[in-house]
Design a protein around this motif. Structure first.
Motif, short mmCIF file in Angstrom:
data_model
loop_
_atom_site.label_atom_id
_atom_site.label_comp_id
_atom_site.label_asym_id
_atom_site.label_seq_id
_atom_site.Cartn_x
_atom_site.Cartn_y
_atom_site.Cartn_z
N ASP A 4 0.88 -1.37 -0.02
CA ASP A 4 -0.12 -0.11 0.03
C ASP A 4 0.99 1.35 0.07
O ASP A 4 0.23 2.46 0.14
N GLN A 5 2.20 1.01 0.12
CA GLN A 5 3.23 2.09 0.07
C GLN A 5 3.54 2.61 -1.38
O GLN A 5 4.20 3.56 -1.71
N LYS A 6 3.36 1.60 -2.30
CA LYS A 6 3.92 1.73 -3.79
C LYS A 6 3.28 2.89 -4.67
O LYS A 6 3.64 3.59 -5.28
N THR A 7 1.80 2.70 -4.37
CA THR A 7 1.03 3.89 -4.79
C THR A 7 0.06 4.39 -4.02
O THR A 7 -0.62 3.65 -3.29
N ARG A 8 0.23 5.74 -4.16
CA ARG A 8 -0.90 6.53 -3.14
C ARG A 8 -1.79 7.48 -4.15
O ARG A 8 -1.36 8.31 -4.71
N ASN A 9 -3.12 7.09 -3.88
CA ASN A 9 -4.17 7.72 -4.68
C ASN A 9 -5.06 8.55 -3.57
O ASN A 9 -6.12 7.98 -3.45
N TYR A 10 -4.78 9.71 -3.12
CA TYR A 10 -5.22 10.54 -2.09
C TYR A 10 -5.88 11.78 -2.77
O TYR A 10 -5.60 12.49 -3.58
N THR A 11 -6.99 11.95 -1.87
CA THR A 11 -7.96 13.13 -2.11
C THR A 11 -7.53 14.05 -0.96
O THR A 11 -7.61 13.75 0.04
N ARG A 12 -7.04 15.26 -1.31
CA ARG A 12 -6.38 16.26 -0.10
C ARG A 12 -6.95 17.56 -0.26
O ARG A 12 -7.49 18.21 -1.55
N ALA A 13 -7.38 18.15 1.02
CA ALA A 13 -7.94 19.64 0.95
C ALA A 13 -6.60 20.30 0.96
O ALA A 13 -5.61 19.82 1.59
N ILE A 14 -6.55 21.45 0.33
CA ILE A 14 -5.35 22.16 0.37
C ILE A 14 -5.57 23.73 0.57
O ILE A 14 -6.77 24.38 0.47
#
Length: 272
Positions: free
Chosen positions: A172-182
């Motif tokens: 689960d560390q190879k690919t990160r597909n995250y939605t982030r508030a900025i």
């Protein structure tokens, strides 16, 4: 006003950054002037003899504003070699669009591609947008300007990560597909013929995990010596609450990048 070609040719002090992937684009264009603007930056350092080290940093940026529409193309990178072996290689490009609702507020959107060997980023792709509002805008005749902007938005982040030698990759560390508030805070102090200060703070929060966030604070100072020569200073502090992890040879999971880093640059800037 960055409308001319800039070459930073003297790199006097440099500390390498090791743990973050946020790119500060606010310092590249500090005005919203009509028409076309461009800037280029080149800096380097070379050591030979008992050690053989070459450092090169570069950027090429364009902006175009027409009434309510403001388009920027931003790009840059860094390459470090030691004895002809690559130590670090990073590059990014960003396309950024602003639509001005009025003089104090705008919508923005952006797309970014990035790679950074030292941060283990094989590829980082961002797509996002939001709203930005000018809170303070004070101009004293034509010689002084004080601005302060706030922005909030959301972005989708896709990271493809490498695993360094000595560690085993965690799935689960190879690919990160995250939605982030900025969120961002940008302050500008511009004293004509004296100095310009741009202070930028970015905060990126993973919306599914409040313990996962990234923070960048960068202060850029340009001291104007005369019409064609300035001294540029940059100070960065970066923090990643959840750096990439891997399994060490003992079978233990640990961070493979440090959560904090500090980066400082100083150089001479020639304006043409």
């Amino acid at each position: 006003m960055l409308k001319y070609l800039l070459f930073i040719i003297s790199f006097l002090f440099y500390n390498l950054s090791h743990s973050q992937s946020i790119v500060n684009t606010e310092k590249l264009f500090t005005t919203n002037d009509e028409g076309l603007g461009a800037s280029a930056e080149l800096s380097g350092s070379s050591i030979s003899g008992n050690a053989s080290v070459l450092l090169l940093e570069y950027s090429l940026n364009f902006s175009y504003k027409n009434n309510k529409h403001y388009l920027r193309f931003l790009s840059g990178g860094e390459n470090i070699t030691e004895s002809n072996d690559e130590v670090s290689n990073s590059i990014f490009t960003q396309l950024r669009y602003n639509y001005f609702i009025d003089e104090k507020s705008r919508f923005y959107s952006f797309a970014q591609l990035q790679a950074n060997a030292i941060l283990l980023l094989e590829q980082r792709t961002l797509l996002g947008g939001g709203y930005r509002r000018n809170i303070i805008d004070i101009k004293v005749d034509t010689s002084k300007r004080y601005e302060f902007d706030l922005s909030a938005g959301i972005m989708q982040e896709l990271e493809l990560l490498n695993t360094p030698d000595g560690f085993t990759a965690i799935e689960d560390q190879k690919t990160r597909n995250y939605t982030r508030a900025i969120f961002s805070l940008v302050g500008i102090i511009d004293i004509k013929d004296r100095f310009t200060i741009v202070n930028t703070t970015y905060f990126q929060q993973y919306i599914k995990n409040l313990d996962d966030f990234r923070l960048l604070n960068e202060t850029n100072i340009m001291v104007h010596i005369n019409e064609w020569l300035s001294i540029g200073l940059d100070f960065e502090y970066r923090f990643d609450s959840d750096p990439p992890k891997g399994m060490n040879p003992d079978g233990q999971i640990e961070d493979i990048l440090k959560p904090k880093d500090f980066n400082s640059n100083i150089g001479l800037v020639f304006n043409f």
